[in-house]
Write a protein that holds these residues in place. Sequence first.
Motif, short mmCIF file in Angstrom:
data_model
loop_
_atom_site.label_atom_id
_atom_site.label_comp_id
_atom_site.label_asym_id
_atom_site.label_seq_id
_atom_site.Cartn_x
_atom_site.Cartn_y
_atom_site.Cartn_z
N ILE A 93 -18.46 -13.58 28.93
CA ILE A 93 -19.61 -13.78 28.05
C ILE A 93 -19.70 -15.23 27.61
CG2 ILE A 93 -20.54 -13.18 25.78
CD1 ILE A 93 -20.82 -10.85 27.56
N ASP A 94 -20.91 -15.75 27.63
CA ASP A 94 -21.17 -17.09 27.09
C ASP A 94 -21.88 -16.89 25.75
OD1 ASP A 94 -22.09 -19.59 26.37
OD2 ASP A 94 -22.94 -20.07 28.34
N TYR A 95 -21.13 -17.02 24.67
CA TYR A 95 -21.65 -16.73 23.34
C TYR A 95 -22.72 -17.72 22.88
CZ TYR A 95 -18.21 -13.08 22.74
OH TYR A 95 -17.48 -11.93 22.88
N SER A 96 -22.86 -18.83 23.58
CA SER A 96 -23.92 -19.78 23.23
C SER A 96 -25.28 -19.32 23.79
CB SER A 96 -23.59 -21.18 23.74
OG SER A 96 -23.64 -21.22 25.16
N ARG A 97 -25.26 -18.27 24.62
CA ARG A 97 -26.49 -17.75 25.22
C ARG A 97 -26.77 -16.32 24.72
NH1 ARG A 97 -24.55 -17.58 30.68
NH2 ARG A 97 -26.25 -16.10 30.99
N LYS A 98 -26.84 -16.15 23.43
CA LYS A 98 -27.05 -14.81 22.85
C LYS A 98 -28.37 -14.18 23.29
CE LYS A 98 -24.17 -15.31 18.78
NZ LYS A 98 -23.88 -16.70 18.56
N GLN A 148 -7.68 -2.42 23.81
CA GLN A 148 -8.54 -2.64 22.65
C GLN A 148 -7.73 -3.15 21.47
OE1 GLN A 148 -8.81 1.94 21.03
NE2 GLN A 148 -10.68 0.93 21.45
N CYS A 149 -8.43 -3.83 20.58
CA CYS A 149 -7.89 -4.22 19.29
C CYS A 149 -9.10 -4.41 18.37
CB CYS A 149 -7.02 -5.47 19.37
SG CYS A 149 -7.87 -7.01 19.69
N ILE A 150 -8.84 -4.34 17.10
CA ILE A 150 -9.94 -4.45 16.16
C ILE A 150 -10.38 -5.91 16.04
CG2 ILE A 150 -8.54 -4.73 14.08
CD1 ILE A 150 -10.62 -2.68 12.80
N HIS A 151 -11.67 -6.10 15.94
CA HIS A 151 -12.22 -7.43 15.66
C HIS A 151 -12.74 -7.40 14.23
CE1 HIS A 151 -14.41 -11.14 15.80
NE2 HIS A 151 -15.48 -10.50 15.37
N ILE A 152 -12.26 -8.33 13.42
CA ILE A 152 -12.74 -8.43 12.05
C ILE A 152 -13.41 -9.79 11.92
CG2 ILE A 152 -12.08 -8.50 9.62
CD1 ILE A 152 -9.67 -6.71 10.41
N GLY A 153 -14.67 -9.78 11.54
CA GLY A 153 -15.39 -11.04 11.40
C GLY A 153 -16.75 -11.00 12.05
N SER A 154 -17.35 -12.15 12.16
CA SER A 154 -18.71 -12.26 12.67
C SER A 154 -18.73 -12.16 14.19
CB SER A 154 -19.31 -13.60 12.26
OG SER A 154 -18.66 -14.64 12.97
N PRO A 159 -15.03 -14.36 20.25
CA PRO A 159 -14.26 -14.92 21.38
C PRO A 159 -12.76 -15.02 21.11
CG PRO A 159 -16.28 -16.16 21.11
CD PRO A 159 -16.19 -15.21 19.94
N GLU A 160 -12.36 -15.23 19.86
CA GLU A 160 -10.94 -15.30 19.53
C GLU A 160 -10.25 -13.95 19.81
OE1 GLU A 160 -10.86 -16.53 15.41
OE2 GLU A 160 -12.28 -18.14 15.86
N THR A 161 -10.93 -12.86 19.47
CA THR A 161 -10.38 -11.53 19.72
C THR A 161 -10.34 -11.25 21.22
OG1 THR A 161 -11.22 -10.77 17.59
CG2 THR A 161 -10.65 -9.07 19.20
N LYS A 164 -7.38 -12.90 22.75
CA LYS A 164 -6.14 -12.15 22.52
C LYS A 164 -5.99 -11.04 23.56
CE LYS A 164 -6.16 -11.94 17.55
NZ LYS A 164 -6.06 -11.02 16.43
N ILE A 165 -7.11 -10.35 23.84
CA ILE A 165 -7.08 -9.27 24.83
C ILE A 165 -6.77 -9.83 26.22
CG2 ILE A 165 -8.53 -7.57 26.03
CD1 ILE A 165 -9.85 -7.02 23.27
N ASP A 166 -7.39 -10.94 26.59
CA ASP A 166 -7.15 -11.56 27.89
C ASP A 166 -5.68 -11.94 28.07
OD1 ASP A 166 -9.80 -11.27 28.64
OD2 ASP A 166 -10.36 -13.34 28.16
N VAL A 167 -5.08 -12.52 27.04
CA VAL A 167 -3.66 -12.91 27.09
C VAL A 167 -2.80 -11.66 27.27
CG1 VAL A 167 -1.74 -13.86 25.73
CG2 VAL A 167 -3.94 -15.06 25.83
#
Length: 171
Positions: A93-98, A148-154, A159-161, A164-167
Amino acid sequence: MTFDYKKEYKEFYLPPKKPVITDIPEMNYIAVRGKGNPNEPEGEYKAAMSLLYGISFTIKMSYKSGHEIEGYFPYVVPPLEGLWYQKDSSSGIDYSRKDDFRWISMIRLPEFVTRKVFDWAVREASEKKKTDFSKAEFFTLREGLCVQCIHIGSYDAEPETIQKIDVFLKE
């Protein structure tokens, strides 16, 4: 007692902050497909939410209207879920292209909801709300083995979450 999917299926709805592997079985959903930026105040995503929750609460409150559904039990409407992607984005995903987001937003249906019950709820919601609910679909999905893991935030911090999944997957 009211059945709560989040409490009964914590492994699906309350994943830990660190990635874990889980096996998600086949489930039925109310789903709406769309595209575009989910943050647009009058966008397609906001309209989809009205359809999803309109049908969800039509089914949930059906007993108050005198409509009997075989196997019905009181329940808490499950949380919103979604599948997100972008066309021509093989590297993620490219988050700059919402505006290029494509999505399927969905809410799990209780086991007693058949296609016939779903079709009734679409007609009932359309009549009561004077809105076309036909864009909603009865959607079956078996995700199977997942990380899966929970994402907390906007949305913007997502992408940070994902990282973590990719790693976790690489390890």
